[in-house]
Design a protein around this motif. Structure first.
Motif, PDB file in Angstrom:
ATOM      1  N   MET A 181     -20.432 -36.431 -54.456  1.00 31.85           N
ATOM      2  CA  MET A 181     -19.338 -35.922 -53.624  1.00 31.85           C
ATOM      3  C   MET A 181     -18.764 -34.628 -54.187  1.00 31.85           C
ATOM      4  SD  MET A 181     -17.555 -36.307 -50.916  1.00 31.85           S
ATOM      5  CE  MET A 181     -15.995 -35.821 -50.200  1.00 31.85           C
ATOM      6  N   GLY A 182     -18.551 -34.630 -55.525  1.00 30.71           N
ATOM      7  CA  GLY A 182     -18.003 -33.444 -56.172  1.00 30.71           C
ATOM      8  C   GLY A 182     -18.912 -32.246 -56.017  1.00 30.71           C
ATOM      9  N   LYS A 183     -20.230 -32.472 -56.192  1.00 33.72           N
ATOM     10  CA  LYS A 183     -21.202 -31.389 -56.052  1.00 33.72           C
ATOM     11  C   LYS A 183     -21.243 -30.872 -54.624  1.00 33.72           C
ATOM     12  CE  LYS A 183     -23.392 -30.467 -59.946  1.00 33.72           C
ATOM     13  NZ  LYS A 183     -23.546 -29.091 -60.473  1.00 33.72           N
ATOM     14  N   THR A 184     -21.112 -31.768 -53.653  1.00 36.25           N
ATOM     15  CA  THR A 184     -21.141 -31.367 -52.242  1.00 36.25           C
ATOM     16  C   THR A 184     -19.976 -30.438 -51.922  1.00 36.25           C
ATOM     17  OG1 THR A 184     -22.170 -33.471 -51.615  1.00 36.25           O
ATOM     18  CG2 THR A 184     -21.113 -32.196 -49.860  1.00 36.25           C
ATOM     19  N   ILE A 185     -18.789 -30.819 -52.364  1.00 35.11           N
ATOM     20  CA  ILE A 185     -17.607 -29.976 -52.136  1.00 35.11           C
ATOM     21  C   ILE A 185     -17.778 -28.642 -52.850  1.00 35.11           C
ATOM     22  CG2 ILE A 185     -15.125 -29.764 -52.574  1.00 35.11           C
ATOM     23  CD1 ILE A 185     -14.924 -32.794 -52.290  1.00 35.11           C
ATOM     24  N   ASP A 186     -18.371 -28.692 -54.040  1.00 36.53           N
ATOM     25  CA  ASP A 186     -18.616 -27.477 -54.814  1.00 36.53           C
ATOM     26  C   ASP A 186     -19.496 -26.516 -54.034  1.00 36.53           C
ATOM     27  OD1 ASP A 186     -18.350 -26.032 -57.346  1.00 36.53           O
ATOM     28  OD2 ASP A 186     -20.492 -26.406 -57.587  1.00 36.53           O
ATOM     29  N   TYR A 187     -20.583 -27.019 -53.457  1.00 32.74           N
ATOM     30  CA  TYR A 187     -21.496 -26.177 -52.681  1.00 32.74           C
ATOM     31  C   TYR A 187     -20.815 -25.640 -51.416  1.00 32.74           C
ATOM     32  CZ  TYR A 187     -25.598 -27.364 -55.491  1.00 32.74           C
ATOM     33  OH  TYR A 187     -26.506 -27.494 -56.513  1.00 32.74           O
ATOM     34  N   ILE A 188     -20.038 -26.479 -50.752  1.00 31.34           N
ATOM     35  CA  ILE A 188     -19.363 -26.053 -49.517  1.00 31.34           C
ATOM     36  C   ILE A 188     -18.382 -24.924 -49.803  1.00 31.34           C
ATOM     37  CG2 ILE A 188     -17.708 -26.759 -47.729  1.00 31.34           C
ATOM     38  CD1 ILE A 188     -19.007 -29.533 -47.789  1.00 31.34           C
ATOM     39  N   LEU A 189     -17.564 -25.103 -50.836  1.00 28.45           N
ATOM     40  CA  LEU A 189     -16.589 -24.069 -51.182  1.00 28.45           C
ATOM     41  C   LEU A 189     -17.281 -22.774 -51.584  1.00 28.45           C
ATOM     42  CD1 LEU A 189     -13.834 -26.007 -53.188  1.00 28.45           C
ATOM     43  CD2 LEU A 189     -13.574 -24.839 -50.989  1.00 28.45           C
ATOM     44  N   PHE A 190     -18.358 -22.899 -52.359  1.00 26.32           N
ATOM     45  CA  PHE A 190     -19.081 -21.704 -52.780  1.00 26.32           C
ATOM     46  C   PHE A 190     -19.692 -20.980 -51.587  1.00 26.32           C
ATOM     47  CE2 PHE A 190     -23.116 -19.703 -54.078  1.00 26.32           C
ATOM     48  CZ  PHE A 190     -22.596 -18.700 -54.890  1.00 26.32           C
ATOM     49  N   ASP A 191     -20.285 -21.739 -50.664  1.00 26.62           N
ATOM     50  CA  ASP A 191     -20.885 -21.121 -49.479  1.00 26.62           C
ATOM     51  C   ASP A 191     -19.821 -20.453 -48.614  1.00 26.62           C
ATOM     52  OD1 ASP A 191     -23.368 -21.919 -50.289  1.00 26.62           O
ATOM     53  OD2 ASP A 191     -23.489 -23.656 -48.951  1.00 26.62           O
ATOM     54  N   LEU A 192     -18.648 -21.077 -48.495  1.00 19.42           N
ATOM     55  CA  LEU A 192     -17.549 -20.461 -47.753  1.00 19.42           C
ATOM     56  C   LEU A 192     -17.090 -19.179 -48.431  1.00 19.42           C
ATOM     57  CD1 LEU A 192     -15.389 -23.568 -46.748  1.00 19.42           C
ATOM     58  CD2 LEU A 192     -16.748 -22.113 -45.232  1.00 19.42           C
ATOM     59  N   GLN A 193     -17.071 -19.190 -49.760  1.00 20.17           N
ATOM     60  CA  GLN A 193     -16.722 -17.981 -50.502  1.00 20.17           C
ATOM     61  C   GLN A 193     -17.744 -16.879 -50.218  1.00 20.17           C
ATOM     62  OE1 GLN A 193     -16.760 -18.321 -54.817  1.00 20.17           O
ATOM     63  NE2 GLN A 193     -17.019 -16.117 -54.989  1.00 20.17           N
ATOM     64  N   CYS A 194     -19.017 -17.245 -50.192  1.00 21.67           N
ATOM     65  CA  CYS A 194     -20.074 -16.269 -49.913  1.00 21.67           C
ATOM     66  C   CYS A 194     -19.916 -15.678 -48.513  1.00 21.67           C
ATOM     67  CB  CYS A 194     -21.450 -16.924 -50.048  1.00 21.67           C
ATOM     68  SG  CYS A 194     -21.901 -17.373 -51.741  1.00 21.67           S
ATOM     69  N   ILE A 195     -19.606 -16.534 -47.543  1.00 24.16           N
ATOM     70  CA  ILE A 195     -19.425 -16.074 -46.162  1.00 24.16           C
ATOM     71  C   ILE A 195     -18.236 -15.126 -46.064  1.00 24.16           C
ATOM     72  CG2 ILE A 195     -18.821 -16.807 -43.817  1.00 24.16           C
ATOM     73  CD1 ILE A 195     -20.380 -19.409 -44.400  1.00 24.16           C
ATOM     74  N   ALA A 196     -17.122 -15.516 -46.699  1.00 26.18           N
ATOM     75  CA  ALA A 196     -15.929 -14.654 -46.689  1.00 26.18           C
ATOM     76  C   ALA A 196     -16.222 -13.332 -47.388  1.00 26.18           C
ATOM     77  CB  ALA A 196     -14.760 -15.364 -47.360  1.00 26.18           C
TER      78      ALA A 196
END
Length: 222
Positions: free
Chosen positions: A1-16
């Motif tokens: 779960m922690g890794k999933t949130i980590d990837y989601i936040l990172f991908d959102l950062q990349c998009i922004a």
């Protein structure tokens, strides 16, 4: 779960970061935007280079240590560029010349930390120190701005959104980087991921504020 949130936040950062980069490109050779914004696209370009390398490391090659080296070295540009930018837009900046010495000392310490540490690993102390210097500079900007308040609509003022994004991000980076560096071998991996996610979220928010600043700059010509 922690890794999933980590990837989601990172991908959102990349998009922004990507959106921020694309908008910054629109400012190139645009004579209608504020003068202080005309060179800001260079910061977005360097951010994009760092983001691409971090994306490769995160999603393709976990042992891609070159990304960490680039991330560490980019800190010198990140700190120097934003320091000069904030000083340039600070009202009555001639009254805070003594701050220049403080900023130069921090830059020297950042370079020293990078030189004396293994660049293939995150130099958390340098990131924390950089965030501290920029946070202080942002506070000086706010103090000068609200004590010498011109007739401005801050909601449409690009510089205000840039500084607010930097201040929000750096204020979180200082404690999170310090904690990761100190607690890395003392707490569970899950807790480390949470601290890392907080830092990632702060960069995401910073890019969102930058997007707002670029939109304000573009709209000023309309």
């Amino acid at each position: 779960m922690g890794k999933t949130i980590d990837y989601i936040l990172f991908d959102l950062q990349c998009i922004a970061g990507l959106i921020s980069f694309l908008l910054s490109i629109r400012l190139i050779k645009n004579d209608s935007i504020p003068n202080y914004m005309k060179g800001f696209f260079w910061y977005s370009i360097v951010c994009m280079i760092v983001i691409i390398n971090n994306f490769i490391k995160s999603h393709l090659f976990d042992n891609f240590t070159f990304a960490t080296v680039i991330n560490n070295l980019s800190l010198i540009f990140h700190y120097s560029f934003l320091s000069v930018f904030i000083i340039k837009i600070t009202p009555k900046r001639e009254e805070i010349r003594q701050v220049n010495f403080f900023l130069i000392v921090i830059l020297i310490l950042i370079i020293y930390l990078l030189v004396t540490h293994n660049l293939e690993k995150h130099v958390y102390q340098a990131f924390s120190l950089s965030g501290f210097g920029l946070s202080i500079l942002c506070l000086i900007y706010y103090y000068q701005l609200f004590n010498n308040l011109p007739i401005l609509n801050l909601r449409k003022e690009p510089s205000f959104w840039i500084v607010t994004g930097v201040f929000f991000c750096m204020s979180i980076i200082v404690p999170s980087s310090a904690m990761i560096g100190y607690l890395k071998n003392k707490i569970s991996e899950f807790n480390l991921i949470i601290i890392h996610d907080i830092a990632t979220f702060s960069y995401l928010v910073m890019h969102v504020f930058f997007i707002k600043a670029f939109l304000c700059s573009i709209q000023q010509r309309q």
